[in-house]
Design a protein around this motif. Structure first.
Motif, PDB file in Angstrom:
ATOM      1  N   ARG A   1       0.852  -1.184   0.000  1.00 26.54           N
ATOM      2  CA  ARG A   1       0.000   0.000   0.000  1.00 26.54           C
ATOM      3  C   ARG A   1       0.895   1.243   0.000  1.00 26.54           C
ATOM      4  NH1 ARG A   1      -3.172  -3.379  -1.116  1.00 26.54           N
ATOM      5  NH2 ARG A   1      -5.277  -3.721  -0.303  1.00 26.54           N
ATOM      6  N   ALA A   2       0.361   2.324   0.520  1.00 29.12           N
ATOM      7  CA  ALA A   2       1.053   3.617   0.502  1.00 29.12           C
ATOM      8  C   ALA A   2       2.362   3.559   1.293  1.00 29.12           C
ATOM      9  CB  ALA A   2       0.131   4.695   1.067  1.00 29.12           C
ATOM     10  N   GLY A   3       3.193   4.562   1.034  1.00 27.00           N
ATOM     11  CA  GLY A   3       4.469   4.571   1.727  1.00 27.00           C
ATOM     12  C   GLY A   3       4.901   5.934   2.208  1.00 27.00           C
ATOM     13  N   LEU A   4       4.010   6.934   2.196  1.00 22.24           N
ATOM     14  CA  LEU A   4       4.368   8.279   2.626  1.00 22.24           C
ATOM     15  C   LEU A   4       3.553   8.662   3.852  1.00 22.24           C
ATOM     16  CD1 LEU A   4       5.146  11.351   0.487  1.00 22.24           C
ATOM     17  CD2 LEU A   4       3.484  11.577   2.332  1.00 22.24           C
TER      18      LEU A   4
ATOM     19  N   ASP B   1     -10.735   3.685   4.898  1.00 21.05           N
ATOM     20  CA  ASP B   1     -11.354   3.403   3.604  1.00 21.05           C
ATOM     21  C   ASP B   1     -12.804   2.966   3.700  1.00 21.05           C
ATOM     22  OD1 ASP B   1      -8.955   4.013   2.488  1.00 21.05           O
ATOM     23  OD2 ASP B   1      -8.480   2.007   1.749  1.00 21.05           O
ATOM     24  N   SER B   2     -13.269   2.587   4.860  1.00 19.96           N
ATOM     25  CA  SER B   2     -14.677   2.234   4.996  1.00 19.96           C
ATOM     26  C   SER B   2     -15.565   3.459   4.775  1.00 19.96           C
ATOM     27  CB  SER B   2     -14.963   1.630   6.376  1.00 19.96           C
ATOM     28  OG  SER B   2     -14.657   2.551   7.404  1.00 19.96           O
ATOM     29  N   ALA B   3     -14.993   4.659   4.927  1.00 19.90           N
ATOM     30  CA  ALA B   3     -15.775   5.892   4.775  1.00 19.90           C
ATOM     31  C   ALA B   3     -15.342   6.738   3.591  1.00 19.90           C
ATOM     32  CB  ALA B   3     -15.684   6.730   6.046  1.00 19.90           C
ATOM     33  N   HIS B   4     -14.100   6.605   3.150  1.00 21.26           N
ATOM     34  CA  HIS B   4     -13.616   7.488   2.081  1.00 21.26           C
ATOM     35  C   HIS B   4     -12.394   6.905   1.389  1.00 21.26           C
ATOM     36  CE1 HIS B   4     -10.905   8.434   5.360  1.00 21.26           C
ATOM     37  NE2 HIS B   4     -11.896   8.948   6.056  1.00 21.26           N
ATOM     38  N   ILE B   5     -12.269   7.243   0.109  1.00 20.30           N
ATOM     39  CA  ILE B   5     -11.126   6.829  -0.706  1.00 20.30           C
ATOM     40  C   ILE B   5     -10.657   8.050  -1.492  1.00 20.30           C
ATOM     41  CG2 ILE B   5     -10.375   5.397  -2.658  1.00 20.30           C
ATOM     42  CD1 ILE B   5     -12.414   3.327  -1.814  1.00 20.30           C
ATOM     43  N   VAL B   6      -9.353   8.191  -1.647  1.00 18.49           N
ATOM     44  CA  VAL B   6      -8.797   9.262  -2.468  1.00 18.49           C
ATOM     45  C   VAL B   6      -7.884   8.664  -3.524  1.00 18.49           C
ATOM     46  CG1 VAL B   6      -8.901  11.112  -0.754  1.00 18.49           C
ATOM     47  CG2 VAL B   6      -6.922   9.573  -0.798  1.00 18.49           C
ATOM     48  N   PRO B   7      -7.726   9.335  -4.664  1.00 17.75           N
ATOM     49  CA  PRO B   7      -6.719   8.875  -5.623  1.00 17.75           C
ATOM     50  C   PRO B   7      -5.341   8.988  -4.970  1.00 17.75           C
ATOM     51  CG  PRO B   7      -7.523  11.053  -6.222  1.00 17.75           C
ATOM     52  CD  PRO B   7      -8.403  10.561  -5.125  1.00 17.75           C
ATOM     53  N   PRO B   8      -4.406   8.132  -5.334  1.00  9.92           N
ATOM     54  CA  PRO B   8      -3.122   8.080  -4.623  1.00  9.92           C
ATOM     55  C   PRO B   8      -2.188   9.250  -4.892  1.00  9.92           C
ATOM     56  CG  PRO B   8      -3.131   6.540  -6.456  1.00  9.92           C
ATOM     57  CD  PRO B   8      -4.528   7.077  -6.355  1.00  9.92           C
ATOM     58  N   THR B   9      -2.552  10.158  -5.794  1.00  7.75           N
ATOM     59  CA  THR B   9      -1.638  11.235  -6.174  1.00  7.75           C
ATOM     60  C   THR B   9      -1.194  12.070  -4.978  1.00  7.75           C
ATOM     61  OG1 THR B   9      -3.081  11.381  -8.113  1.00  7.75           O
ATOM     62  CG2 THR B   9      -1.245  12.932  -7.975  1.00  7.75           C
ATOM     63  N   GLY B  10      -2.088  12.342  -4.057  1.00 13.33           N
ATOM     64  CA  GLY B  10      -1.728  13.167  -2.909  1.00 13.33           C
ATOM     65  C   GLY B  10      -1.160  12.403  -1.736  1.00 13.33           C
ATOM     66  N   ALA B  11      -1.057  11.063  -1.854  1.00 12.19           N
ATOM     67  CA  ALA B  11      -0.505  10.209  -0.795  1.00 12.19           C
ATOM     68  C   ALA B  11      -1.261  10.373   0.520  1.00 12.19           C
ATOM     69  CB  ALA B  11       0.987  10.508  -0.590  1.00 12.19           C
TER      70      ALA B  11
ATOM     71  N   ASN C   1      -0.701  21.298   2.618  1.00  9.26           N
ATOM     72  CA  ASN C   1      -1.593  20.157   2.418  1.00  9.26           C
ATOM     73  C   ASN C   1      -0.813  18.852   2.313  1.00  9.26           C
ATOM     74  OD1 ASN C   1      -4.678  20.895   1.783  1.00  9.26           O
ATOM     75  ND2 ASN C   1      -3.368  22.585   1.130  1.00  9.26           N
ATOM     76  N   TYR C   2       0.350  18.889   1.703  1.00  7.52           N
ATOM     77  CA  TYR C   2       1.137  17.677   1.487  1.00  7.52           C
ATOM     78  C   TYR C   2       1.648  17.099   2.797  1.00  7.52           C
ATOM     79  CZ  TYR C   2       4.251  14.539  -1.111  1.00  7.52           C
ATOM     80  OH  TYR C   2       4.872  13.428  -1.645  1.00  7.52           O
ATOM     81  N   VAL C   3       2.130  17.953   3.699  1.00  5.66           N
ATOM     82  CA  VAL C   3       2.661  17.444   4.973  1.00  5.66           C
ATOM     83  C   VAL C   3       1.543  17.104   5.951  1.00  5.66           C
ATOM     84  CG1 VAL C   3       4.798  18.742   4.707  1.00  5.66           C
ATOM     85  CG2 VAL C   3       2.920  19.729   6.043  1.00  5.66           C
ATOM     86  N   GLY C   4       0.320  17.576   5.682  1.00  6.73           N
ATOM     87  CA  GLY C   4      -0.810  17.251   6.545  1.00  6.73           C
ATOM     88  C   GLY C   4      -1.285  18.441   7.342  1.00  6.73           C
ATOM     89  N   LEU C   5      -2.575  18.730   7.235  1.00  7.80           N
ATOM     90  CA  LEU C   5      -3.147  19.838   7.984  1.00  7.80           C
ATOM     91  C   LEU C   5      -3.245  19.496   9.457  1.00  7.80           C
ATOM     92  CD1 LEU C   5      -5.999  20.768   5.505  1.00  7.80           C
ATOM     93  CD2 LEU C   5      -3.792  21.893   5.775  1.00  7.80           C
ATOM     94  N   ALA C   6      -3.212  20.499  10.303  1.00  4.86           N
ATOM     95  CA  ALA C   6      -3.314  20.283  11.743  1.00  4.86           C
ATOM     96  C   ALA C   6      -4.644  19.614  12.069  1.00  4.86           C
ATOM     97  CB  ALA C   6      -3.191  21.611  12.487  1.00  4.86           C
ATOM     98  N   ALA C   7      -4.603  18.658  12.995  1.00  6.57           N
ATOM     99  CA  ALA C   7      -5.814  17.949  13.395  1.00  6.57           C
ATOM    100  C   ALA C   7      -6.774  18.886  14.111  1.00  6.57           C
ATOM    101  CB  ALA C   7      -5.453  16.770  14.300  1.00  6.57           C
ATOM    102  N   LYS C   8      -8.075  18.673  13.888  1.00 12.97           N
ATOM    103  CA  LYS C   8      -9.111  19.459  14.540  1.00 12.97           C
ATOM    104  C   LYS C   8      -9.899  18.555  15.490  1.00 12.97           C
ATOM    105  CE  LYS C   8      -8.302  23.208  12.106  1.00 12.97           C
ATOM    106  NZ  LYS C   8      -7.742  24.425  12.708  1.00 12.97           N
ATOM    107  N   ARG C   9     -10.166  19.064  16.680  1.00 15.63           N
ATOM    108  CA  ARG C   9     -10.977  18.317  17.623  1.00 15.63           C
ATOM    109  C   ARG C   9     -12.451  18.483  17.305  1.00 15.63           C
ATOM    110  NH1 ARG C   9      -8.508  17.105  22.428  1.00 15.63           N
ATOM    111  NH2 ARG C   9     -10.422  15.950  22.856  1.00 15.63           N
ATOM    112  N   ALA C  10     -13.250  17.536  17.713  1.00 17.64           N
ATOM    113  CA  ALA C  10     -14.682  17.591  17.421  1.00 17.64           C
ATOM    114  C   ALA C  10     -15.346  18.810  18.041  1.00 17.64           C
ATOM    115  CB  ALA C  10     -15.361  16.314  17.917  1.00 17.64           C
ATOM    116  N   SER C  11     -14.785  19.302  19.140  1.00 21.72           N
ATOM    117  CA  SER C  11     -15.374  20.465  19.788  1.00 21.72           C
ATOM    118  C   SER C  11     -15.320  21.703  18.909  1.00 21.72           C
ATOM    119  CB  SER C  11     -14.642  20.750  21.109  1.00 21.72           C
ATOM    120  OG  SER C  11     -13.257  20.943  20.879  1.00 21.72           O
TER     121      SER C  11
END
Length: 405
Positions: free
Chosen positions: A46-49, A287-297, A385-395
């Motif tokens: 599978r993915a590697g990044l 993946d049970s909820a969402h799938i993305v094309p692999p271009t953005g890793a 976006n590539y390195v990952g956006l900061a996580a958001k809490r549900a609150s």
């Protein structure tokens, strides 16, 4: 036979295994059910990044011993357009965030070993056949294992069993909205026994199609070429693969090294989102909820982000008796999911040759790449976006759903 636990986890992929480990660290019991064999789970390529956030959460779970030794840390990424290259300095543009190359296969191996070390239940070749009682306080997972039928009674169910799993199918269709987009091309991927010809990933647009140079280790290269949706592996002998990679990745003063091809696969390109990601006491992740094309890793990283959100929500319930984060799980996850979908779509449309595009649309595509070369702000958006956006809490979510306990 009937068994009891606090969290029943369906699926021993990164999401399910990581959730089990994080819960174990907090004294929360769980059972992991996986319908495939351990050998099969540990061999799936599978993915590697890994995004910075993913590495941080794996470190919190105590799952980075081998990652720290073998992972390849990258400060930048290279985009190419018909041989014209542009390096995006990830660390500089994001305040120090980076990405790490470490195969999902290895992440899964590490998490399985951690689970086995705890002595907590992980059942391979255990097929979940139904999920019942989600509107009550004791949902039940019916499953078969070693030829026998079992019932697992729990407080909550985590559906981490992928696109074809039972979890999403358990949510009534009348309550579900699905969004789907299938791209008119595929990726042909190879593992090659040859040292990488680049220190950082190269994403390349070429008039003949997309190509990507990645790696798995200092000795193994991972490469991809865009191919037609009707292509089979028989259409791509080794000689053709290397010829296309040389052409699509080529630039003046750079050489692509070739070597024996160890594996070939063809991957369809698809985006998919299903809302909501929860129903009663069932919560979907990965993946049970969402799938993305692999271009953005982003596939593995989205699954890990879901896991972190669900873990915090469950801990808020078990430690504080609060259901607010559980109630807002879908709303919080979806803001990130759609942001990642947009980025993955942007990267896919930017870097692939689409024969259905008009000449006007092709010129717009070239203009978008030129903007990345000339605008630091445009490169910063890609880097963040590539390195990952900061996580958001549900609150922090702006919406909520009804959740009764």
């Amino acid at each position: 036979m009937t068994h009891y636990t606090q969290v029943g986890i369906i699926g021993a992929g990164p999401a399910g295994l990581l959730l089990a480990q994080l819960l174990h660290q907090q004294g929360i019991r769980s059972v992991v059910l996986e319908n495939r064999s351990r050998e099969r789970v540990e061999s799936r390529q599978r993915a590697g990044l890994l995004e910075q956030n993913t590495v941080d959460l794996l470190r919190q779970a105590g799952a980075t011993d081998r990652l720290d030794q073998q992972g390849l840390v990258h400060d930048g990424v290279i985009l190419s357009y018909n041989g014209q290259r542009h390096r995006i300095d990830l660390a500089k543009l994001t305040g120090g965030s980076r990405v790490t190359i470490y195969a999902q296969t290895e992440v899964v191996k590490d998490l399985i070993q951690l689970r086995l070390n705890t002595g907590e239940p992980i059942l391979f070749e255990a097929e979940a056949t139904s999920i019942d009682g989600l509107d009550g306080n004791e949902p039940m997972i019916q499953y078969t294992h070693n030829g026998e039928s079992h019932t697992l009674i729990c407080d909550f169910v985590a559906g981490c069993d992928g696109f074809h799993g039972i979890s999403r199918q358990t949510i009534p269709e009348s309550l579900t909205t699905a969004y789907d987009n299938v791209y008119p091309y595929c990726w042909l991927g190879i593992l090659a026994k040859v040292p990488p010809s680049t220190h950082e990933l190269i994403y390349a647009y070429h008039d003949r199609g997309f190509a990507l140079h990645s790696m798995r280790s200092p000795e193994i290269s991972r490469l991809y070429v865009q191919c037609d949706v009707t292509d089979t592996l028989a259409d791509w002998p080794d000689e053709r693969i290397w010829a296309e990679l040389q052409l699509r990745l080529g630039t003046v003063g750079w050489t692509l090294m070739e070597g024996p091809i160890l594996e070939k696969t063809i991957t369809p390109m698809r985006s998919f989102v299903s809302e909501p990601m929860q129903y009663g006491r069932l919560f979907l992740a990965g993946d049970s909820a969402h799938i993305v094309p692999p271009t953005g890793a982003k596939g593995l990283n989205m699954a890990v982000a879901d896991t972190g959100q669900l873990f915090h929500a469950l801990m808020d319930w078990y430690q504080n008796g609060s259901a607010s984060e559980l109630a807002n799980y879908t709303a919080c996850c979806m803001r990130r999911v759609w942001r990642v979908q947009e980025f993955s779509n942007f990267m896919t449309e930017l870097l692939h040759h689409n024969p259905n595009k008009t000449p006007f649309e092709a010129q717009l595509q070239a203009s978008r790449f030129n903007q990345l070369i000339t605008s630091q702000m445009a490169s910063t958006v890609v880097a963040e976006n590539y390195v990952g956006l900061a996580a958001k809490r549900a609150s922090e979510a702006q919406q909520s759903v009804n959740f009764h306990v």
